[in-house]
Design a protein around this motif. Structure first.
Motif, PDB file in Angstrom:
ATOM      1  N   GLY A  17      82.358  42.119  59.284  1.00 46.19           N
ATOM      2  CA  GLY A  17      81.009  41.622  59.523  1.00 46.19           C
ATOM      3  C   GLY A  17      80.837  41.087  60.939  1.00 46.19           C
ATOM      4  O   GLY A  17      79.787  41.303  61.568  1.00 46.19           O
ATOM      5  N   ILE A  73      77.726  43.398  53.133  1.00 47.17           N
ATOM      6  CA  ILE A  73      78.802  42.512  53.586  1.00 47.17           C
ATOM      7  C   ILE A  73      78.834  41.250  52.738  1.00 47.17           C
ATOM      8  O   ILE A  73      79.896  40.808  52.270  1.00 47.17           O
ATOM      9  N   SER A 111      81.085  33.079  55.980  1.00 45.90           N
ATOM     10  CA  SER A 111      80.664  34.363  56.530  1.00 45.90           C
ATOM     11  C   SER A 111      79.648  34.164  57.638  1.00 45.90           C
ATOM     12  O   SER A 111      79.630  34.912  58.621  1.00 45.90           O
ATOM     13  N   LEU A 171      79.882  35.521  61.374  1.00 45.36           N
ATOM     14  CA  LEU A 171      78.824  36.336  61.962  1.00 45.36           C
ATOM     15  C   LEU A 171      78.310  35.712  63.250  1.00 45.36           C
ATOM     16  O   LEU A 171      78.020  36.429  64.224  1.00 45.36           O
TER      17      LEU A 171
END
Length: 411
Positions: A226, A327, A346, A350
Motif C-alpha cells: 500500500g 488494500i 495502514s 500510506l
C-alpha cells in the motif's frame, strides 16, 4: 446484523443488513477529515500572511499533519484498543472537532501547528475503526463496497470540499474554512451517536494480540504494498501542476478544473475498486496495479497533447484509487483476529508512502527533470504489483478471504 430496538445493540451472530445512514455518518466524518488534511494547501499564502511566516514555514503545517497521522494512529490505537468501537469513534470525532476549533482561534503559528498535529491524531484511527465498523454493517460479500463508501468521503472531499472550503477561506479568511470543517465534524458526531449501532463484542483482543496482528509478515507485506502504491500516486500528484503548466502548456486557471476531473476519476475508482475487491480481492488488486503502471507510463507519450493528457489524468485517478478498498480489506482479512491496530497503522504506512513519493519525485526532478516523474511513478506501481503478487502467493493463492465470523468477532 440486526439492532435490538430496545437496546440499540447488535450481535455478531445475527444476520447482517444494510445501515445506509450509519455508513453516511462515517462517510461524512471521512469527508471532514479529507477537507482538513488538504485544504491548507490552497490557503498557504493566506495563513502565511496572517501569521507573519514564510510560505515554506506555512508548508510545515502540511508536514506536521502527515507526521501526526503517521505517528498518532498506532499510538492512539494502543491506548484505546479496549474501548468499545462506537465510544472510540465518539472520542476521536471530539478530538477532531476540538483540534479544528483551536485552529479557528489559534493566535500564533506554533499553536496552529499543535492544533494540526492534535487533529491528525484522530485521522488514522477514525478511518481504521470506521472501516472495520462499516465492514460489519453489511453482508460479508459487501464488505469491500462498504469500506469504499467510507473512503469515498476522502475522495469527494477533494472534488467538493477542498475547492469550496478554499473559496470560503479566500472570501472570509482562512479561519472560516476551519470553522466550516468544525461544523461538519459536529454533524458527523451527532450522526455517529444517533445512528451507529453498539456492536456487542464477544471478546476483545489484548494489546499483545493487536501487536502480533500488526507485525505478522503477511500484514507488513501488504502495508508495504500500500505504501508503494501511495508513493506512486504522490510522486506524480505532488508535481502534476508544474508538469501540466511547463510540459503540456496549460494555463494556471485550467489546472484547477483538470484536477477536479482527476477527483471525479478518483471517486469512480474508489467505488469500482470496492466492488471488484468484493468479487475477487487479490486478482483484482494485482490487475489494478498492472493497469495503474501502464496508465502512468502513458504520460510519457500523452503529456505533449492537451486532450490526451486530460484523458490520461482521468484514467489515472480511477486506477490510482481503485486499489484503496482492496488494500484495506486485505489488511482486515490478514489480521482478522485483531485488526484494529493493523488497519489504523495502514494510514501511517500510506502517509509515509505519500511523503516518500513526494521526496523521490523531487530527487528525480533535480536529477533528470520533470519528464522523469511518470517513469518513477510507474516503477513504484510495478513494485507495488510485485508486493501484491507476493502477498497472494503467501496465502497459497487464496484471496485472503476469511469467514464472516472472523471479521465479525474481531474487536
Amino acid at each position: 446484523m440486526k439492532i435490538n430496538p430496545a437496546k440499540g445493540h447488535t450481535s455478531p451472530s445475527q444476520p447482517k443488513e444494510r445501515f445506509p445512514l450509519s455508513l453516511l455518518c462515517l462517510t461524512l466524518g471521512a469527508f471532514a477529515i479529507g477537507m482538513t488534511e488538504f485544504i491548507i494547501m490552497g490557503l498557504l499564502p493566506n495563513v502565511a500572511h496572517d501569521l507573519g511566516v514564510t510560505i515554506p514555514q506555512a508548508g510545515q503545517l502540511i508536514t506536521s499533519y502527515a507526521l501526526g497521522v503517521a505517528i498518532g494512529a498506532p499510538i492512539l490505537t494502543i491506548f484505546t484498543h479496549r474501548l468499545p468501537q462506537k465510544q472510540l469513534l465518539v472520542i476521536l470525532m471530539c478530538i477532531f472537532i476540538f483540534g479544528n476549533a483551536v485552529s479557528v482561534i489559534a493566535p500564533t503559528y506554533t499553536l496552529l501547528i499543535i492544533a494540526r498535529i492534535l487533529t491528525a491524531f484522530a485521522h488514522g484511527t477514525f478511518l481504521g475503526v470506521g472501516t472495520i465498523i462499516a465492514a460489519r454493517l453489511v453482508r460479508p460479500e459487501k464488505r469491500a463496497g462498504a469500506v469504499s463508501v467510507v473512503l469515498a468521503g476522502l475522495t469527494v472531499a477533494n472534488i467538493i470540499g477542498v475547492p469550496f472550503g478554499t473559496f470560503i477561506g479566500q472570501q472570509l479568511g482562512w479561519r472560516a474554512s476551519f470553522g466550516a470543517i468544525t461544523v461538519l465534524g459536529i454533524v458527523s458526531l451527532f450522526g455517529i451517536i444517533r445512528f451507529i449501532p453498539v456492536i456487542v463484542q464477544e471478546q476483545t483482543a489484548n494489546l499483545r494480540e493487536q501487536v502480533r496482528g500488526l507485525v505478522n509478515p503477511k500484514v507488513l507485506l501488504i502495508l508495504l504494498t500500500g505504501a508503494l502504491g501511495c508513493g506512486s500516486l504522490f510522486s506524480l500528484f505532488t508535481y502534476i501542476t508544474p508538469m501540466l503548466e511547463n510540459i503540456t502548456g496549460f494555463a494556471e486557471h485550467h489546472v484547477t478544473w483538470i484536477l477536479v476531473l482527476f477527483g471525479v476519476g478518483v471517486t469512480i475508482g474508489n467505488i469500482a475498486g470496492g466492488k471488484l475487491a468484493d468479487w475477487k480481492l487479490m486478482p483484482s488488486l494485482m490487475v489494478n496495479f498492472g493497469v495503474l503502471a501502464l496508465i502512468i507510463s502513458m504520460f510519457t507519450l500523452t503529456l505533449h497533447n492537451p486532450l490526451l493528457t486530460i484523458l490520461n489524468i482521468f484514467l489515472w485517478g480511477i486506477a490510482a484509487f481503485g486499489i484503496m478498498p482492496g488494500i484495506q480489506l486485505r489488511i482486515m482479512n490478514l489480521a482478522h483476529k485483531a485488526p484494529l491496530l493493523a488497519t489504523t497503522s495502514s494510514h501511517s504506512a500510506l502517509n509515509l508512502g505519500n511523503a516518500a513519493g513526494a521526496y523521490l519525485g523531487g530527487v528525480a526532478i533535480n536529477s533528470f527533470g520533470l519528464s522523469s516523474i511518470p517513469w518513477l511513478a510507474a516503477v513504484l506501481a510495478v513494485l507495488a504489483l510485485a508486493g501484491a503478487w507476493l502477498s497472494y502467493l503467501s496465502t497459497n493463492g487464496r484471496a485472503g478471504a476469511v469467514v464472516s465470523g472472523d471479521i465479525t468477532a474481531a474487536p
